[in-house]
Write an enzyme that holds these catalytic residues in place. Sequence first.
Site, PDB file in Angstrom:
ATOM      1  N   TYR A  42       0.825  -1.222   0.000  1.00 34.09           N
ATOM      2  CA  TYR A  42       0.000   0.000   0.000  1.00 34.09           C
ATOM      3  C   TYR A  42       0.853   1.264   0.000  1.00 34.09           C
ATOM      4  O   TYR A  42       0.459   2.292  -0.553  1.00 34.09           O
ATOM      5  CB  TYR A  42      -0.982  -0.021   1.182  1.00 34.09           C
ATOM      6  CG  TYR A  42      -2.119  -0.986   0.922  1.00 34.09           C
ATOM      7  CD1 TYR A  42      -2.124  -2.272   1.475  1.00 34.09           C
ATOM      8  CD2 TYR A  42      -3.148  -0.651   0.056  1.00 34.09           C
ATOM      9  CE1 TYR A  42      -3.132  -3.178   1.180  1.00 34.09           C
ATOM     10  CE2 TYR A  42      -4.162  -1.544  -0.244  1.00 34.09           C
ATOM     11  CZ  TYR A  42      -4.148  -2.810   0.315  1.00 34.09           C
ATOM     12  OH  TYR A  42      -5.138  -3.704   0.005  1.00 34.09           O
TER      13      TYR A  42
ATOM     14  N   ARG B 282       1.475   1.880  -3.623  1.00 31.38           N
ATOM     15  CA  ARG B 282       0.261   2.356  -4.321  1.00 31.38           C
ATOM     16  C   ARG B 282      -0.068   3.783  -3.882  1.00 31.38           C
ATOM     17  O   ARG B 282      -0.500   4.605  -4.688  1.00 31.38           O
ATOM     18  CB  ARG B 282      -0.904   1.411  -4.032  1.00 31.38           C
ATOM     19  CG  ARG B 282      -0.790   0.062  -4.724  1.00 31.38           C
ATOM     20  CD  ARG B 282      -2.007  -0.773  -4.445  1.00 31.38           C
ATOM     21  NE  ARG B 282      -3.201  -0.170  -5.025  1.00 31.38           N
ATOM     22  CZ  ARG B 282      -4.445  -0.486  -4.638  1.00 31.38           C
ATOM     23  NH1 ARG B 282      -4.634  -1.366  -3.656  1.00 31.38           N
ATOM     24  NH2 ARG B 282      -5.485   0.082  -5.192  1.00 31.38           N
TER      25      ARG B 282
ATOM     26  N   GLN C 283     -15.232   2.453  -5.864  1.00 33.04           N
ATOM     27  CA  GLN C 283     -14.431   1.351  -5.315  1.00 33.04           C
ATOM     28  C   GLN C 283     -12.969   1.783  -5.257  1.00 33.04           C
ATOM     29  O   GLN C 283     -12.146   1.088  -4.678  1.00 33.04           O
ATOM     30  CB  GLN C 283     -14.561   0.111  -6.195  1.00 33.04           C
ATOM     31  CG  GLN C 283     -15.991  -0.408  -6.326  1.00 33.04           C
ATOM     32  CD  GLN C 283     -16.086  -1.517  -7.347  1.00 33.04           C
ATOM     33  OE1 GLN C 283     -15.967  -2.704  -7.015  1.00 33.04           O
ATOM     34  NE2 GLN C 283     -16.296  -1.149  -8.595  1.00 33.04           N
ATOM     35  N   ASN C 284     -12.678   2.905  -5.868  1.00 28.05           N
ATOM     36  CA  ASN C 284     -11.291   3.358  -5.972  1.00 28.05           C
ATOM     37  C   ASN C 284     -10.819   3.982  -4.662  1.00 28.05           C
ATOM     38  O   ASN C 284     -11.591   4.650  -3.971  1.00 28.05           O
ATOM     39  CB  ASN C 284     -11.136   4.351  -7.131  1.00 28.05           C
ATOM     40  CG  ASN C 284     -11.441   3.678  -8.462  1.00 28.05           C
ATOM     41  OD1 ASN C 284     -11.433   2.444  -8.560  1.00 28.05           O
ATOM     42  ND2 ASN C 284     -11.762   4.468  -9.466  1.00 28.05           N
ATOM     43  N   VAL C 285      -9.564   3.751  -4.383  1.00 28.43           N
ATOM     44  CA  VAL C 285      -8.992   4.238  -3.110  1.00 28.43           C
ATOM     45  C   VAL C 285      -8.113   5.464  -3.359  1.00 28.43           C
ATOM     46  O   VAL C 285      -7.527   6.005  -2.427  1.00 28.43           O
ATOM     47  CB  VAL C 285      -8.218   3.097  -2.404  1.00 28.43           C
ATOM     48  CG1 VAL C 285      -9.216   2.022  -1.927  1.00 28.43           C
ATOM     49  CG2 VAL C 285      -7.160   2.459  -3.284  1.00 28.43           C
TER      50      VAL C 285
ATOM     51  N   HIS D 110     -14.499   1.136  -0.596  1.00 23.66           N
ATOM     52  CA  HIS D 110     -13.399   0.206  -0.288  1.00 23.66           C
ATOM     53  C   HIS D 110     -12.249   0.901   0.420  1.00 23.66           C
ATOM     54  O   HIS D 110     -11.143   0.372   0.464  1.00 23.66           O
ATOM     55  CB  HIS D 110     -12.908  -0.463  -1.585  1.00 23.66           C
ATOM     56  CG  HIS D 110     -13.937  -1.375  -2.188  1.00 23.66           C
ATOM     57  ND1 HIS D 110     -13.773  -1.995  -3.401  1.00 23.66           N
ATOM     58  CD2 HIS D 110     -15.168  -1.762  -1.746  1.00 23.66           C
ATOM     59  CE1 HIS D 110     -14.853  -2.730  -3.671  1.00 23.66           C
ATOM     60  NE2 HIS D 110     -15.706  -2.595  -2.700  1.00 23.66           N
TER      61      HIS D 110
ATOM     62  N   GLY E 202     -15.751   1.641 -15.518  1.00 25.25           N
ATOM     63  CA  GLY E 202     -14.417   1.141 -15.180  1.00 25.25           C
ATOM     64  C   GLY E 202     -14.375   0.078 -14.104  1.00 25.25           C
ATOM     65  O   GLY E 202     -13.412   0.018 -13.338  1.00 25.25           O
ATOM     66  N   THR E 203     -15.408  -0.776 -14.089  1.00 27.00           N
ATOM     67  CA  THR E 203     -15.391  -1.859 -13.111  1.00 27.00           C
ATOM     68  C   THR E 203     -15.834  -3.152 -13.772  1.00 27.00           C
ATOM     69  O   THR E 203     -16.696  -3.159 -14.642  1.00 27.00           O
ATOM     70  CB  THR E 203     -16.293  -1.557 -11.898  1.00 27.00           C
ATOM     71  OG1 THR E 203     -16.276  -2.683 -10.998  1.00 27.00           O
ATOM     72  CG2 THR E 203     -17.730  -1.256 -12.299  1.00 27.00           C
ATOM     73  N   SER E 204     -15.214  -4.264 -13.314  1.00 31.20           N
ATOM     74  CA  SER E 204     -15.597  -5.577 -13.871  1.00 31.20           C
ATOM     75  C   SER E 204     -16.789  -6.153 -13.113  1.00 31.20           C
ATOM     76  O   SER E 204     -17.262  -7.249 -13.425  1.00 31.20           O
ATOM     77  CB  SER E 204     -14.404  -6.536 -13.755  1.00 31.20           C
ATOM     78  OG  SER E 204     -14.064  -6.714 -12.369  1.00 31.20           O
TER      79      SER E 204
END
Length: 234
Positions: A59, A62, A92-94, A110, A176-178
């Site tokens: 992390y 990142r 969902q992006n951090v 998230h 932009g998400t699966s």
Amino acid sequence: MKPEIQPNKIVVLSGSGLSAESGLPTFRDSNGLWNEFSWQEVASPEGWKARPEAVLAFYNERRAKASQALPNAAHEAIAALEAAYDVVVLTQNVDELHELAGSTKVVHLHGQLSYARGTSDSPKRYCIGSAPIVLGQLCEDGTQLRPDIVWFGEDVQHIEDARQHVASAAKVLVVGTSLSVYPTASLVKVARGRAEKILNCLYIGKVPYGFNFLRGNATTVIPTVVEKWLSQTR
Ligand code: APR
């Protein structure tokens, strides 16, 4: 009880693909993080227990990368919607690229790289910006600091609020998400039948019911969708 649909409300559900064109990696694409790292080792309570230093290093790297990234045209288009709509971004992006682009209502489901928290049952939370977390760095309650990120097997943050937002939206934009990770992925199921529903990504196994799938890069597709929606208000 389903909430009333608010005619001027747009809900955006975003994933790592939205930040891909800002230079941040996704997870499940061929060059994604989960092809390079084992999520069990660096993004789970078990991994934290076994090798906390490996989790902190993952992390820290990142967080440093995300702090250098800039919002792209898709983030900026989403922020521009606020000129004419009540927009709630569920991400969902951090990273904080939505906020940097100007979005004012962003719900991080998230967690966030720029925050750390203690490891007690009622952890305190600290904004650390781009700073690393190191082993031995303690919360004021004496417990080891950890990234304020939701790991696999942990409860997603604000999921009930998120459901209410999606269910009350007149337009839902998923980008932009699966849609691989639950319960977040299940949010598409509470979008209302008469809401306008758009999904933008590069590939999806199954298009959620009622969604209009627009394949393509977010920086190409999203500004076009936004321009169409803004023109409807002029
Ligand atoms: N424009 C639009 N979509 C893109 C782009 C792009 N330039 N690049 C990639 N995509 C799409 C891919 O087609 C894919 O569908 O983004 C999606 C990324 O999917 P994932 O890598 O699975 O990322 P995401 O859906 O955000 O993962 C969800 O999984 O590991 C957990 O907590 C982590 O929040 C993450 C969650």
